[in-house]
Design an enzyme around this catalytic site. Sequence first.
Site, PDB file in Angstrom:
ATOM      1  N   SER A 678       0.831  -1.196   0.000  1.00 55.73           N
ATOM      2  CA  SER A 678       0.000   0.000   0.000  1.00 55.73           C
ATOM      3  C   SER A 678       0.873   1.256   0.000  1.00 55.73           C
ATOM      4  O   SER A 678       1.597   1.508  -0.952  1.00 55.73           O
ATOM      5  CB  SER A 678      -0.955  -0.047   1.196  1.00 55.73           C
ATOM      6  OG  SER A 678      -1.986   0.899   1.064  1.00 55.73           O
ATOM      7  N   ASP A 751      -9.024  -4.602  -6.162  1.00 54.62           N
ATOM      8  CA  ASP A 751      -8.669  -3.711  -5.049  1.00 54.62           C
ATOM      9  C   ASP A 751      -9.715  -2.606  -4.916  1.00 54.62           C
ATOM     10  O   ASP A 751      -9.959  -1.857  -5.854  1.00 54.62           O
ATOM     11  CB  ASP A 751      -7.285  -3.096  -5.309  1.00 54.62           C
ATOM     12  CG  ASP A 751      -6.717  -2.388  -4.091  1.00 54.62           C
ATOM     13  OD1 ASP A 751      -7.496  -2.029  -3.187  1.00 54.62           O
ATOM     14  OD2 ASP A 751      -5.494  -2.181  -4.050  1.00 54.62           O
ATOM     15  N   HIS A 785      -7.505  -5.409  -1.638  1.00 52.69           N
ATOM     16  CA  HIS A 785      -6.295  -4.724  -1.209  1.00 52.69           C
ATOM     17  C   HIS A 785      -5.331  -5.656  -0.487  1.00 52.69           C
ATOM     18  O   HIS A 785      -4.121  -5.572  -0.644  1.00 52.69           O
ATOM     19  CB  HIS A 785      -6.665  -3.546  -0.314  1.00 52.69           C
ATOM     20  CG  HIS A 785      -5.542  -2.588  -0.083  1.00 52.69           C
ATOM     21  ND1 HIS A 785      -4.898  -1.932  -1.107  1.00 52.69           N
ATOM     22  CD2 HIS A 785      -4.937  -2.167   1.063  1.00 52.69           C
ATOM     23  CE1 HIS A 785      -3.953  -1.143  -0.611  1.00 52.69           C
ATOM     24  NE2 HIS A 785      -3.951  -1.282   0.693  1.00 52.69           N
TER      25      HIS A 785
END
Length: 818
Positions: A678, A751, A785
């Site tokens: 991330s 995601d 994610h």
Amino acid sequence: MKNLNRIVLFTALVMLWAASAVAQNDDLNIPYQMPPDDVAAIVDAPATPGVSLSPDRSVMVLMERPGLPTIEDLAQPELRLAGIRINPNTFGGSRGSYFTGLQIVDIETNEVRNVEGLPENARINNVSWSPDGYSFAFTHTAENGIELWFADTQLARARRMGGVHLNDAFYGASFVWHPNGTGIYARILDDPRPEAPEAPLAPAGPIIQENLGRSAPARTYQDLLQNAHDEELFDHYFTSQIVFINFRGTATFLGEPGIFRTISPSPDGEYLMVSRVQRPYSYTVPAFRFPLRTEIWDQEGNKVHLAADIPLQDEIPIGFGATSIGPRSITWRNDAPSTLVWVEAQDEGNPRKDVEIRDIVYQLDAPFDGEKSELAKLSDRYAGIMWGDDDLALVMERWFSTRSEKVWHVSPGSPDREQRLVMERNFEDVYNDPGSPQMRVNESGFSVLMTSEDGGSIFLSGQGASPDGNFPFLDRFELASGDTERLWQSESPYYEQVVSLLDGNAERIITRRQQTDVPPNFFLRDLNSNSISAITDFEHPTPDLKDVHRELITYEREDGLPMSGVLYLPPGYDKENDGPLPMVIWAYPREFRSMDAAGQRSDSPYSFNNISYWGPQWLVTQGYAVLANATMPIVGEGDKEPNDTFIEQLIMNAEAAVNVMAELGVGDPDRAAIGGHSYGAFMTANLLAHSDIFRAGIARSGAYNRSLTPFGFQREERTIWDDTDLYIRMSPFFHAHTLTTPILFIHGEADNNSGTFPMQSERLYQAIQGLGGTARLVMLPHESHGYRARESVMHMLWETLSWLDTYVKYAEDVTAGR
């Protein structure tokens, strides 16, 4: 500078057009791969059970976790509506985890009993205790819907509660106990269910949005409604009926069907607060910003009071202190029969407005026909309330830009009494964190402050951060004087945290204790006799890796800022004989407003040495030295914002981490890799674009073009129009021509994290490809994610190891590309 920006943008677009003409190499169409067996064993290691304590702390429920789901599990039908992902077959979430078995443990005797009567192939979620603690309810997700079950703790037996199916698709709990424990309020589906609306073959017209001079900024959201058919689906899948279900399974219908976000009975059980979503919907913000009407019903489902009617919240200003206009955070006073409490902004929800009072907390007693009274006035933004009794409630306020936090003592039974400041601190300063109040569950099932038997003190537990690491503690805090008394603190060689107090004198407590080679377990501790006894005995999940060396190390970056990280070395590693190893540094940048706060530690040298497959720790099994959780502070003091020097500070941080590994003699600086997930992936790409410190990088689920998040990102409050140069300077995409170090991109194809669209990885990869760089892009089907399917996780590890072995560990020319 403006001309330069236009040139950079034009060049990037040309590269993307060129890259789109490059064909996919058939050699890359491979099935899921497996990492080495010793790495796969880490993924398949048994998971520690989940734990839930009864309200009176007499028993706990252990919840058995299964292994990772399969890719087939993730490939089940899914709808994405207004920011929510659901399984249309079950009317529940599409990506949640679940438990497969339940055990009841007696806290005093340690007797363990299996809960009998569970559904076949149980998929258990939402365990919720009755107020008296004699039973608990839970949901079971079957193929055709979500069922409501409950278990009796005396009999250790479960059974289904009514023949209904719950609607667990929308926000909030799908069921909640009545405060007297005689039954449950629930959101249920029609039986039989109506057919879902079909998409029209041809649309009736174009999709039009319009803005006539309003300011309606929004951060980057995904899975939003897109057309009229999506609105019909939203109505179909989120509409439910509220019912009351007793223990005989009889369901009593209350009110009319609707899209309910909140079901909350008053502590005396006389009223029910319900919040329902209204039209018009929006194509630019998620469902949690849709119009919301909050009503108070009597026990028969008749409306007796309108608490709030909030319009579409698409005009909330940008900023971490921004909020909505009108009543918000509407709740019950937990320690009173039926008193409504809510907050109203006094600055129109705009953090940029300069006002003396930003929020006021109000309360209103039943039958809700009197005048509201002010409970607290706050100069910063309301951040929560903890209830005690008529003479005690603690109201918290925070302000992000100054990192300020205040706690006020108010008297709910005497609202005219002046509020009193009991704590004020910088919430970044973990070394001076006084801890958080211990709570208990009252007879109605609501959370209230745990006070001393004389009512004059509360109890605070905290992490006990220090330059030597975390040493959790329990303090008695005297409300009148503000004096504290240390009752207990964790000591080496253990890392032990307070879970719950068992009495008003804090003589007996439940803790969660671990050692470097012993996983976390629960203990019963007597502070008077200083005795301790185990409640659980969870085993080491990976006993073959007990000898992995772990060490907390500290070092400084160039400007003297203290830094730290967790060093992992392979079992049996001998520095003298084996020499420096190829190294991997794994990090996640964090912003701070002061150097003092940025240099503080927040870890423990005595916590369990868990070799994770999600982080980089597993790489020690493959001959790498690993520096995990390497601090990456980005500091902005005074008038400076942290991101003003983001790149410069990243480089200083990375150089310090590589240097300390080299100085320790365990890491080879010529064979160093950087990685992160991330925002850590964003960091990785920036470091490779702006420095030659590393041989390769691993970037998972990142965002790399900040022009695609124009209204702010992470903790950056400025928009792209406030500081265009900042957005371009921090975007690796606009520096792809300097990103010549090999980089591996891994991204979930689905995601839905705000800002990290899959397109972010695809576009940066295409830019590097168009410029002739070295990169690999791995898109994981059905993954969001974080990656959940066993096949996806195994393949992620295989890709990571292959990349590092090729470009770091076994690179023929260790200076090439530096």
